[in-house]
Design a protein around this motif. Structure first.
Motif, short mmCIF file in Angstrom:
data_model
loop_
_atom_site.label_atom_id
_atom_site.label_comp_id
_atom_site.label_asym_id
_atom_site.label_seq_id
_atom_site.Cartn_x
_atom_site.Cartn_y
_atom_site.Cartn_z
N ALA A 58 0.81 -1.21 0.00
CA ALA A 58 0.00 0.00 0.00
C ALA A 58 0.85 1.26 0.00
O ALA A 58 0.32 2.37 -0.04
N ARG A 59 2.15 1.12 0.03
CA ARG A 59 3.03 2.28 0.06
C ARG A 59 3.04 2.99 -1.30
O ARG A 59 2.81 2.38 -2.34
N PRO A 60 3.33 4.30 -1.29
CA PRO A 60 3.49 5.00 -2.56
C PRO A 60 4.68 4.45 -3.33
O PRO A 60 5.62 3.91 -2.74
N TRP A 61 4.64 4.61 -4.62
CA TRP A 61 5.68 4.10 -5.52
C TRP A 61 6.76 5.15 -5.65
O TRP A 61 6.49 6.28 -6.07
N SER A 62 7.97 4.82 -5.30
CA SER A 62 9.08 5.77 -5.44
C SER A 62 9.66 5.68 -6.85
O SER A 62 9.52 4.66 -7.53
N PHE A 63 10.33 6.76 -7.27
CA PHE A 63 10.94 6.76 -8.60
C PHE A 63 12.01 5.68 -8.70
O PHE A 63 12.13 5.00 -9.74
N ASP A 64 12.80 5.51 -7.63
CA ASP A 64 13.86 4.50 -7.66
C ASP A 64 13.28 3.10 -7.85
O ASP A 64 13.80 2.29 -8.62
N ILE A 106 -3.85 3.84 -14.45
CA ILE A 106 -3.10 2.77 -13.77
C ILE A 106 -1.76 3.29 -13.26
O ILE A 106 -1.31 2.91 -12.16
N LEU A 107 -1.14 4.19 -14.00
CA LEU A 107 0.12 4.80 -13.53
C LEU A 107 -0.12 5.61 -12.27
O LEU A 107 0.65 5.52 -11.30
N ALA A 108 -1.21 6.40 -12.24
CA ALA A 108 -1.54 7.17 -11.05
C ALA A 108 -1.87 6.25 -9.87
O ALA A 108 -1.48 6.53 -8.73
N SER A 109 -2.56 5.14 -10.14
CA SER A 109 -2.89 4.18 -9.09
C SER A 109 -1.62 3.56 -8.51
O SER A 109 -1.50 3.38 -7.29
N THR A 110 -0.67 3.26 -9.38
CA THR A 110 0.58 2.65 -8.93
C THR A 110 1.40 3.64 -8.14
O THR A 110 2.05 3.28 -7.15
N GLU A 127 1.41 -2.04 -9.36
CA GLU A 127 2.51 -2.23 -10.31
C GLU A 127 2.26 -3.45 -11.19
O GLU A 127 2.64 -3.48 -12.36
N TYR A 128 1.60 -4.47 -10.63
CA TYR A 128 1.34 -5.66 -11.44
C TYR A 128 0.25 -5.41 -12.47
O TYR A 128 0.13 -6.16 -13.44
N TYR A 129 -0.57 -4.36 -12.30
CA TYR A 129 -1.48 -3.93 -13.37
C TYR A 129 -0.68 -3.20 -14.45
O TYR A 129 -0.89 -3.39 -15.64
N LEU A 130 0.21 -2.31 -14.00
CA LEU A 130 0.93 -1.42 -14.91
C LEU A 130 1.83 -2.17 -15.87
O LEU A 130 2.14 -1.67 -16.96
N ALA A 131 2.28 -3.37 -15.49
CA ALA A 131 3.18 -4.13 -16.35
C ALA A 131 2.60 -4.31 -17.75
O ALA A 131 3.32 -4.20 -18.75
N ALA A 132 1.31 -4.57 -17.83
CA ALA A 132 0.67 -4.76 -19.14
C ALA A 132 0.72 -3.48 -19.95
O ALA A 132 0.95 -3.51 -21.17
N ASN A 133 0.50 -2.34 -19.31
CA ASN A 133 0.53 -1.05 -20.02
C ASN A 133 1.93 -0.71 -20.50
O ASN A 133 2.11 -0.19 -21.61
#
Length: 878
Positions: free
Chosen positions: A359-365, A407-411, A418-424
């Motif tokens: 549930a943590r925010p996604w960091s750029f790294d 999906i990017l905003a959700s991630t 992130e496992y949704y975004l992989a397809a995009n």
């Protein structure tokens, strides 16, 4: 040489590549099976897969029945299940078909389902990419989805038996079906009076609705795709209005798609009350109906404003939207919360969510580590779709852009997506790579042809012709040399772009593949810690059965626990393990239920009062408490934060600014343990076995300045000195009597990462716990092999919460104890108001952890024998 017509063999080439990519996917996802499969079954990865297997076992026993309520977790209330039956039903059906009946057989069959779903992603991704571009783009996308890494790869590994990969599969399947419906319907002449014009569009849209339902029956977060459709519909209506194009096709597609969804949702019923979209409630029907109504409203407004200035339409939409939100907020607050407030909350975060890894925010790294050059390619893909839409908008392209953006905003808000975004990422990267390769292919072939032509040997020397005479005997003009046609010259810019994109795409694919192999190889050694497995297997065999049928489906409206049922307290990470391995009922679970609040596990674990902690266990019917080394070290911040999100672990492990080195003016923030840490229930149980513990031989005497005084973000330590506890306490008292304004002294101890044994070295005396006795511990010493005189702290411990027997007396009472591992310690307790309440029996007890003598009142020689009956009945010993 005869020319080979590759177009003739194209279908076979495409099928061959798809099969190759599918086999590659299956191989990489199956690598963990080499280490996770044992005679007892599969050592599943993570936490949630253990509960998924529990559901599979329950579904097989009641097939096709599905439990929307589980009585084997969250004692004493049980817990509602907030995801759908499809994933468990698929596995249960496969187990029945293959004849898997034992737990090990069921675990093996179930563990292969996520890899097989990842295999299914290969052809589905190919078809989607082909639909928005061409077959070459489809093959690139299929190849990339086969190797793309991160959470998508991890959650589709053998042994990660959870619905996440199904979410991605069914989401992409819906996107494919919805885009197909858009493309099928947009360029047709639609007439409600002529069903022939509607037959194919309605069928295509109905299939999109069915695809949506598959995702919905797997997980209610499928509503995210309804949000994608809503956002796409709004944008596409505006674009169609500006291009003077009818949007009837959007009305038909959305109406049929979500009418099918409403019928399917209603037919399956609403197992959960209220309107929440994270459960299976009537709220979903309201959302779909609102989407359909919104589409009709957009269409009506576009027809009404036809022929008016173009800016009228977006302006009117802003006014109408603001008015609608205001009306909902005032007149229909429940609907407002459902549609607007929940959306805002979804993209927000709180202090407690940062303690939950997914549930943590996604960091750029983290983002770059997962997708690296795929991000660059995907950005190029998004730009390509925009470029293609500059003259004639393709709704399929707009849908992909909006889908990817949401999906990017959700991630970014919650890394789990992130496992949704992989397809995009795979899709957009393939679009860019395919576009550039298509653009530069002819120029590359020209370059290769020109290179081969220049390298060909000359068969004959050109004979020199005699000079021609011109008129009047003059020399004739030289014949003009034929210029090479410009169309045969390669465009070197396109050749360079082709080469660069090909190299970057191959590098992205290769690096991702290697990362997947490394991930899968490391997962062979993952799964549940052996210390936990040993402890929970012991618990299942040596504690009373709670009297609840593990396999039964319970009705939440009528189910009641038997009198002998009880709960098991631990941190939420371990709740599903307790349910599956021990078949006991945890008081909290990895859904983060039973964690916060006055009776939550977080409040219990960081409580510094045994009386308050006992009241929590009494309120929720707990009989056993399980601790482990992580709860008092690496995970300690989590219960501290859940118990008090505003302060978190700083109450127990405050940070100070400390010079980087002696004499340095550069400071670093360093955490320390204070005495409150050692007084928490987690530390008193796990670190000290519930026994009274005197301070360690060395403590840190620290003088510091307040942050306000020092004008810094944290207090600044100005002086430290190692002292024994007695001298340190005296020095603190002496300094604080005449301390300068804003300056103080205190006693601290090193954080566990700097000195491991600091967790068993309190700053002051820690009183004994009166109602907890150790009944089992795992064999591993967390300090390693330190010899006979070194500290011996086991990884996992199980305590029983007991009434305890009362002994009258003054001073300190103690009893020798030997554990199931052979470790010896002395339980010690100091009297309170002339009374001891002791938890260990010296007779009548047959457990693995035993006393080896009577209780002895130190300094008097007086001894006491305490029976197990006295402990359980809370009797007074005379």
């Amino acid at each position: 040489m005869a020319h080979v017509d590759l177009d003739k063999y194209r279908p076979y080439i495409i099928i061959g590549f798809i099969v190759l990519f599918a086999l590659l996917t299956l191989w990489t996802r199956g690598i963990p099976s080499e280490g996770l499969v044992t005679a007892e079954g599969v050592n599943l990865l993570g936490n949630d897969p253990w509960f998924s297997l529990r559901q599979v076992e329950q579904t097989i026993a009641n097939f096709p029945g599905y439990a929307w309520f589980d009585h084997m977790t969250l004692y004493p209330n049980g817990d509602a299940i907030h995801w759908g039956p499809l994933f468990a039903e698929i596995i249960a059906a496969l187990c029945i078909i293959t004849g898997a009946t034992t737990r090990p057989e069921i675990m093996v069959v179930a563990s292969w389902v996520p890899p097989l779903m990842a295999v299914a992603m290969v052809p589905v991704t190919y078809l989607l990419a082909k639909k928005i571009a061409d077959w070459k783009t489809g093959l690139i996308a299929a190849g990339l989805i086969a190797v793309i890494g991160g959470n998508y790869a991890y959650r589709s590994l053998f042994g990660f038996v959870d619905h996440h990969i199904a979410e991605t599969l069914f989401g992409v399947l819906f996107a494919l079906a919805y885009i197909t419906a858009l493309i099928t319907t947009r360029d047709r002449s639609l007439s409600p009076r002529n069903f022939e014009t509607l037959k194919v569009p309605v069928a295509a849209s109905a299939l999109a609705g069915i695809a949506y339902l598959l995702g919905f029956y797997n997980m209610p977060t499928m509503v995210l795709f309804a949000l994608v459709v809503a956002a796409f519909t709004l944008v596409q209506f505006i674009l169609d209005f500006f291009q003077d194009r009818s949007s009837e096709y959007l009305v038909l597609v959305n109406a049929v798609t979500f009418a099918v969804a409403i019928i399917g949702v209603a037919a399956s019923g609403f197992p959960h009350p209220g309107f929440s979209l994270i459960f299976y409630t009537v709220g979903h029907v309201i959302v779909y109906a609102a989407l359909m109504a919104g589409t009709l409203a957009l269409y009506g407004l576009s027809v009404y404003l036809q022929g008016r200035p173009k800016y009228y339409y977006p302006g009117a939409l802003l006014v109408v939207s603001a008015a609608a939100i205001a009306v909902l907020y005032v007149a229909l607050p429940e609907i407002y919360n459902l549609l607007i407030s929940n959306l805002i909350m979804f993209f927000g975060e709180s202090a407690t969510t940062t303690t939950v890894q997914e549930a943590r925010p996604w960091s750029f790294d983290a983002a770059w580590m997962t997708f690296h050059w795929g991000f660059v390619l995907a950005a190029g893909g998004a730009a390509t779709l925009l470029w293609w839409s500059r003259e004639k908008v393709n709704p399929a392209h707009i849908f992909v852009l909006i889908w990817s953006g949401i999906i990017l905003a959700s991630t970014a808000a919650h890394v789990r997506y992130e496992y949704y975004l992989a397809a995009n990422i795979a899709l957009l990267a393939a679009v860019f790579a395919g576009a550039v390769l298509n653009m530069g292919w002819k120029d590359v072939t020209r370059l290769l042809k020109s290179d081969s032509a220049s390298a060909a040997p000359k068969t004959a020397e050109k004979q020199e012709e005699p000079a021609r005479k011109g008129k009047k005997g003059g020399k004739a003009a030289e014949p003009r040399k034929a210029k090479t046609a410009s169309k045969d010259q390669p465009d070197y810019f396109k050749v360079g772009a082709f080469a660069l994109v090909a190299v970057v795409t191959l590098f992205f694919a290769g690096a991702s593949l290697q990362g997947n192999i490394d991930l899968a190889t490391s997962a062979k050694y993952g799964g549940m810690n052996s210390q936990w497995m040993e402890a929970l297997e012991w618990m299942g065999a040596n504690t009373p059965d709670p009297g609840v049928d593990y396999y039964a489906i319970a009705d939440p409206n009528t189910f009641t626990y038997p009198e002998d049922a009880y709960g098991v307290m631990s941190w939420w990470d371990y709740g599903h393990w307790i349910t599956f391995i021990s078949k006991r009922i945890p008081n909290n679970n990895p859904f983060q239920h039973g964690v916060s609040g006055p009776n939550g596990s977080a409040t219990y674990l960081v409580s510094t009062s045994e009386e308050a902690a006992n009241q929590i266990l009494d309120n929720i019917g707990t009989r056993y408490v399980i601790t482990n080394i992580d709860i008092t070290t690496g995970k300690f911040h989590a219960p501290a934060t859940w118990a008090d999100p505003d302060v978190g672990e700083k109450r127990f492990q405050p940070y100070y600014l400390l010079p980087v080195s002696a004499g340095s003016t550069n400071y670093q923030a360093v955490p320390f343990n204070n005495q409150d840490y050692y007084l928490t229930m987690a530390a008193r149980l796990h670190n000290f076995d519930g026994s009274m513990t005197d301070p360690g031989s060395q403590v840190i005497y620290a003088e510091y300045r307040d942050a306000e005084t020092a004008n810094t973000s944290l207090p600044v330590i100005t002086r430290t000195e190692q002292m024994n506890a007695t001298a340190g306490a005296a020095a603190v008292e002496e300094y604080n009597k005449n301390a300068p304004a804003g300056s103080h002294a205190t006693l601290l101890n090193m954080y566990y990462q700097y000195r491991g044994d600091s967790i068993i070295q309190p700053l002051e005396r820690v009183p004994a716990l009166q109602h907890y006795r150790l009944i089992h511990e795992s064999p591993q010493n967390v300090f390693g092999n330190v010899g006979e005189d070194g500290p011996d702290l086991k990884a996992v411990k199980i305590f029983e919460y007991v009434p305890g027997a009362t002994i009258k007396g003054e001073g300190i009472i103690e009893v020798p104890v030997v554990t199931n591992t052979g470790r010896e310690f002395t339980y010690r307790q100091e009297s309170v108001n002339g009374t001891f309440v002791v938890p260990y029996a010296t007779s009548g007890w047959s457990g693995d952890v035993k006393t080896t003598g009577p209780y002895r009142l130190t300094g008097t020689g007086q001894t006491f024998d305490v029976t197990e009956e006295a402990i359980q009945q809370g009797r007074t010993i005379n």
